[in-house]
Write a protein that holds these residues in place. Structure first.
Motif, PDB file in Angstrom:
ATOM      1  N   PRO A 106      14.560  22.405  27.104  1.00  0.00           N
ATOM      2  CA  PRO A 106      13.857  23.430  26.334  1.00  0.00           C
ATOM      3  C   PRO A 106      12.651  22.833  25.617  1.00  0.00           C
ATOM      4  CG  PRO A 106      15.737  22.660  25.105  1.00  0.00           C
ATOM      5  CD  PRO A 106      15.764  21.911  26.414  1.00  0.00           C
ATOM      6  N   GLU A 107      11.996  23.660  24.822  1.00  0.00           N
ATOM      7  CA  GLU A 107      10.889  23.173  24.022  1.00  0.00           C
ATOM      8  C   GLU A 107      11.411  22.208  22.958  1.00  0.00           C
ATOM      9  OE1 GLU A 107       7.671  23.609  24.485  1.00  0.00           O
ATOM     10  OE2 GLU A 107       8.185  24.721  26.310  1.00  0.00           O
ATOM     11  N   ALA A 108      10.603  21.266  22.576  1.00  0.00           N
ATOM     12  CA  ALA A 108      11.036  20.222  21.634  1.00  0.00           C
ATOM     13  C   ALA A 108      11.488  20.811  20.304  1.00  0.00           C
ATOM     14  CB  ALA A 108       9.911  19.220  21.417  1.00  0.00           C
ATOM     15  N   THR A 109      10.835  21.859  19.847  1.00  0.00           N
ATOM     16  CA  THR A 109      11.185  22.438  18.547  1.00  0.00           C
ATOM     17  C   THR A 109      12.596  23.008  18.528  1.00  0.00           C
ATOM     18  OG1 THR A 109      10.110  24.502  19.253  1.00  0.00           O
ATOM     19  CG2 THR A 109       8.806  22.960  17.919  1.00  0.00           C
ATOM     20  N   ALA A 110      13.124  23.378  19.697  1.00  0.00           N
ATOM     21  CA  ALA A 110      14.475  23.943  19.762  1.00  0.00           C
ATOM     22  C   ALA A 110      15.547  22.880  19.635  1.00  0.00           C
ATOM     23  CB  ALA A 110      14.652  24.705  21.074  1.00  0.00           C
ATOM     24  N   LEU A 111      15.175  21.615  19.649  1.00  0.00           N
ATOM     25  CA  LEU A 111      16.154  20.529  19.633  1.00  0.00           C
ATOM     26  C   LEU A 111      16.212  19.801  18.298  1.00  0.00           C
ATOM     27  CD1 LEU A 111      15.362  18.960  23.127  1.00  0.00           C
ATOM     28  CD2 LEU A 111      17.180  20.578  22.567  1.00  0.00           C
ATOM     29  N   LEU A 112      15.455  20.255  17.318  1.00  0.00           N
ATOM     30  CA  LEU A 112      15.384  19.516  16.060  1.00  0.00           C
ATOM     31  C   LEU A 112      16.662  19.619  15.242  1.00  0.00           C
ATOM     32  CD1 LEU A 112      11.718  20.309  14.952  1.00  0.00           C
ATOM     33  CD2 LEU A 112      12.584  18.350  16.245  1.00  0.00           C
ATOM     34  N   ASP A 113      17.298  20.764  15.203  1.00  0.00           N
ATOM     35  CA  ASP A 113      18.533  20.951  14.430  1.00  0.00           C
ATOM     36  C   ASP A 113      19.669  21.183  15.405  1.00  0.00           C
ATOM     37  OD1 ASP A 113      20.543  21.479  12.690  1.00  0.00           O
ATOM     38  OD2 ASP A 113      19.645  23.250  11.771  1.00  0.00           O
ATOM     39  N   GLY A 114      20.492  20.182  15.597  1.00  0.00           N
ATOM     40  CA  GLY A 114      21.564  20.293  16.573  1.00  0.00           C
ATOM     41  C   GLY A 114      22.931  20.460  15.963  1.00  0.00           C
ATOM     42  N   ARG A 115      23.033  20.818  14.696  1.00  0.00           N
ATOM     43  CA  ARG A 115      24.336  20.935  14.056  1.00  0.00           C
ATOM     44  C   ARG A 115      25.074  22.187  14.522  1.00  0.00           C
ATOM     45  NH1 ARG A 115      23.023  21.852   8.308  1.00  0.00           N
ATOM     46  NH2 ARG A 115      21.404  23.067   9.318  1.00  0.00           N
ATOM     47  N   SER A 116      26.364  22.038  14.708  1.00  0.00           N
ATOM     48  CA  SER A 116      27.182  23.206  15.015  1.00  0.00           C
ATOM     49  C   SER A 116      27.703  23.852  13.736  1.00  0.00           C
ATOM     50  CB  SER A 116      28.367  22.806  15.903  1.00  0.00           C
ATOM     51  OG  SER A 116      29.154  21.828  15.259  1.00  0.00           O
ATOM     52  N   LYS A 117      27.661  23.085  12.627  1.00  0.00           N
ATOM     53  CA  LYS A 117      28.082  23.604  11.334  1.00  0.00           C
ATOM     54  C   LYS A 117      26.938  23.499  10.352  1.00  0.00           C
ATOM     55  CE  LYS A 117      33.061  22.764  11.569  1.00  0.00           C
ATOM     56  NZ  LYS A 117      34.223  22.135  10.890  1.00  0.00           N
ATOM     57  N   GLY A 118      27.064  24.268   9.276  1.00  0.00           N
ATOM     58  CA  GLY A 118      26.039  24.225   8.249  1.00  0.00           C
ATOM     59  C   GLY A 118      26.389  23.226   7.164  1.00  0.00           C
TER      60      GLY A 118
END
Length: 736
Positions: A106-118
């Motif tokens: 995907p686009e690079a910006t879509a990979l910046l936050d990879g957490r499944s939890k908050g």
């Protein structure tokens, strides 16, 4: 003759010309006589050839050596012939695989936050952050916006050839294998030689997202992503090549800086900078950037919140690497080494570890432990009071408890409305996720339960000056037989007022009063004050045979201070999502319904003040203000309590062993009272003294008799049980 030859030559020429239009005849040269030998003319020198002169072949070796050399040459030709073909096929496969992975990225910006939890950020009553929980993510940063010192430190430490390689570094892999073998490990164990691009590929789990149906937990998913095998390394290399083709170097570095775990629950550079230094990742200096980069090697072990000195030593090494690679000048290096990074005030204290755990457990799971959003919790914690409780705990155990003792203690401080201001769940104050003895331990309360017995009597109209006879007393308990309570000093004290009975913590008068007003009514008053644990059904209820937590008991005492209304201890003020202004939920506790009338509460406070001024709790007396409280010691001294309050704060202290081992020489009026005193002295620093809201009770006119010296018998005479019930009740309440 010459004329004849010329004529003949002309006639032959005409004949050839006449046949030119028809069939060509074969031309045959005339037979000529061989000319006489002439003197050979000198030969012309030949022009040198353009070909290089062929090198003479070395003479072939004969014998066995020549035979083996021939075999080796043949083997080499076979290997070369097969090798370049196999290499070509492998290159084609790698190219196709890389092209496929490239198409799925995907686009690079879509990979910046990879957490499944908050994440959950906890703020104190003043709005300052004091704790973090969950997967902390402070926000996305890029290689352009992050501090240059942090960017350079990461590159210098993790991959100094990052901007020169194509995603993988054969030189780095070979070096890592050599180091691993030299250190006695397997070639793929230990140092991996991975580039930042390969590490980013691993952080992305090679594009595989978490599926709860495939993995038992996220921990299993993460462990699977971190597996190191030859096949996994090959896939990682292909993914890295695709990333290099898809993204720029700065985009790859940005993904890495946002996805990497920096320890302390912080994912990403922004969260780590906020967590450790209380500032943005865009503002960290060289020493701070070096410390953050150093954590990446072993986040748990090297996190500055776990071992600041070790983290500083690691940062010093990275500063030298930055200097060697040209990222720092000599002046910048000296300045950074002279001023090593230190933790922010909140991170250094790790304030409210037990408190934060309690708030997280008491809130809704979908907004705390299992949240997928970034949540902000505003709490009741007062960090000044929290420090006071921690310092008091440390002071007593360092100066009053023998070395090597495994005894534990817990402290809770709250306001009269139930707002918890501090909580210490054990001797180790700077912890997270540990067993919380203030909320999770259920222990017998001992004599600290007695105020609820006397509160019931006062609610029914009795006075603090009413009397009860402290004498031999037994009860017949169905199914258990005869039970005879005894005082701590094993003596009887004759007729005493209710105030004296509470002040000296006499057991027999407490049981008599409880039986007189009604056991069930005492149980109801205690329950209404907030003691939710199962209360004992027998007469030992009055002596604290029931179990309760320190938090419950402190909350119940807060109800006495606030005038007799129940209290639900609480730590959460409001909850909102990050970026939102409106809270989603508010306070979950506070003052509830009235339990006893205000007059009875004020009289009870007067009686409890006497405990501190002239009774069993004198070691808890404060130098500059009024205080009230009650000691508590259970059978065989397995638990020791002191709970009390001033006009401003309520505090409770428990002390004991986790395995119920009896304490040696400790009662509620001893070390627990001293911990309470040290805590409250620190809590009230700078707080003007305020008198307790207690009733003014005139002491009884008739002088009380001195305690009788006789020893208490184990059994009550039979005639005591044969008296009419109305006489027993009159004696219990001291009515002549």
């Amino acid at each position: 003759m010459p004329g004849y030859k010329a004529e003949k030559s002309k006639s032959r020429g005409r004949a050839e010309m006449s046949n030119s239009g028809g069939k060509k005849t074969r031309l045959v040269a005339d037979k000529r006589s061989r000319p006489a030998k002439k003197t050979a003319a000198p030969k012309r020198a030949k022009t040198p050839s353009r070909r290089r002169p062929r090198k003479p072949r070395p003479p072939r070796r004969g014998g066995i050596s020549g035979f083996f050399l021939a075999i080796l040459r043949w083997i080499w030709r076979v290997i070369w012939g097969i090798g370049w073909r196999v290499g070509f096929i492998v290159a084609m496969i790698i190219g196709l695989a890389t092209a496929y992975v490239y198409s799925t990225l995907p686009e690079a910006t879509a990979l910046l936050d990879g957490r499944s939890k908050g994440s959950v950020t906890l703020m104190d009553r003043e709005g300052d952050v004091f704790a973090w929980r969950g997967d902390q993510f402070g926000g996305a940063v890029t290689a352009d916006t992050v501090s240059r010192h942090l960017r350079n430190a990461v590159v210098a430490t993790e991959d100094k050839r990052f901007y020169r390689h194509f995603g993988i570094s054969p030189r780095g892999v070979a070096s890592a294998i050599r180091i691993n073998l030299r250190e006695g490990r397997g070639p793929l164990q230990g140092h991996g030689g991975s580039t930042i691009t390969q590490q980013t590929a691993k952080l992305l789990c090679l594009g595989v997202e978490y599926d709860k149906d495939q993995w038992k937990s996220e921990r299993d998913y993460v462990q699977d992503c971190r597996r190191t095998t030859i096949l996994r390394k090959a896939k990682e290399a292909i993914f890295a090549l695709a990333m290099e083709a898809k993204y720029s170097k700065d985009q790859i570095l940005s993904i890495y800086l946002n996805r990497a775990y920096f320890g302390g629950g912080a994912y990403g550079a922004e969260a780590a900078a906020e967590r450790f230094f209380g500032k943005s990742a865009t503002a960290v200096d060289a020493s701070e950037g070096a410390m953050l980069a150093g954590v990446l090697t072993a986040p748990t072990r090297l996190a500055p919140t776990n071992d600041l000195k070790r983290s500083q030593d690691r940062a010093a090494t990275i500063l030298r690497l930055m200097y060697d690679q040209g990222y720092l000048t000599s002046d910048e290096l000296r300045a950074a080494q002279a001023n090593p990074a230190t933790l922010s005030e909140a991170a250094q204290r790790q304030a409210g570890g037990y408190f934060a755990d309690w708030v997280m457990d008491s809130g809704p799971d979908f907004f705390t432990r299992d949240t997928t959003e970034d949540v902000i919790l505003r709490t009741t914690l007062d960090q000044r009071i929290q420090r006071a409780a921690e310092e008091a705990m440390d002071f007593i155990f360092e100066n009053k408890v023998r070395d090597g003792s495994k005894a534990q203690a817990a402290i809770v401080v709250m306001s009269a409305d139930g707002a918890v201001r501090a909580m210490v769940g054990g001797r180790e104050t700077k912890v997270s996720g540990a067993f919380n003895r203030a909320t999770q331990a259920k222990r017998q309360t001992g004599s600290s339960f007695k105020p609820f017995v006397y509160a019931t009597a006062l609610e029914l109209g009795h006075s603090p000056n009413d009397t009860v006879v402290d004498e031999a007393y037994c009860l017949n308990i169905p199914g258990s037989g005869e039970w005879c309570p005894s005082n701590y000093d094993r003596r009887f004290h004759g007729r005493v007022t209710l105030t004296q009975a509470l002040q000296e913590s006499y057991n027999i008068p407490a049981v008599k009063v409880s039986e007189s007003v009604g056991r069930d009514l005492v149980r109801k008053v205690a329950s209404d004050f907030g003691i939710e644990s199962d209360l004992a059904a027998g007469p030992a209820l009055a002596l604290g045979a029931s179990e309760s937590s320190l938090l419950e008991m402190t909350g119940a005492y807060a109800g006495i201070l606030n005038g007799g209304s129940s209290v639900t201890p609480y730590g959460l003020i409001d909850l909102r999502l990050l970026g939102e202004n409106e809270p989603l939920m508010g306070t979950t506790g506070g003052i509830g319904e009235r339990v006893i009338n205000e007059k009875a509460a004020r009289e009870l406070i007067y009686m409890m003040n006497k405990v501190v001024t002239s009774g069993t709790g004198q070691r808890a007396a404060l130098p500059d203000r009024e205080a009230a409280g009650k000691t508590g010691t259970t059978q065989a001294a397995r638990d020791a309590w002191f709970l009390g309050f001033t006009a401003d704060y309520v505090a409770g202290v428990w002390m004991g062993y986790d395995d119920n081992t009896p304490l040696t020489g400790v009662t509620g009026g001893g070390l627990p009272a001293e911990i309470w005193r040290e805590t409250m002295i620190r809590v009230h620093e700078g707080v003007p003294p305020t008198p307790l809201p207690m009733a003014k009770v005139e002491p009884p006119r008739q002088a009380q008799p001195q305690p009788q010296p006789q020893q208490q018998p184990r059994r009550q005479p039979q005639r005591q049980r044969d008296r009419p019930i109305e006489n027993i009740l009159r004696q219990l309440l001291g009515i002549d």
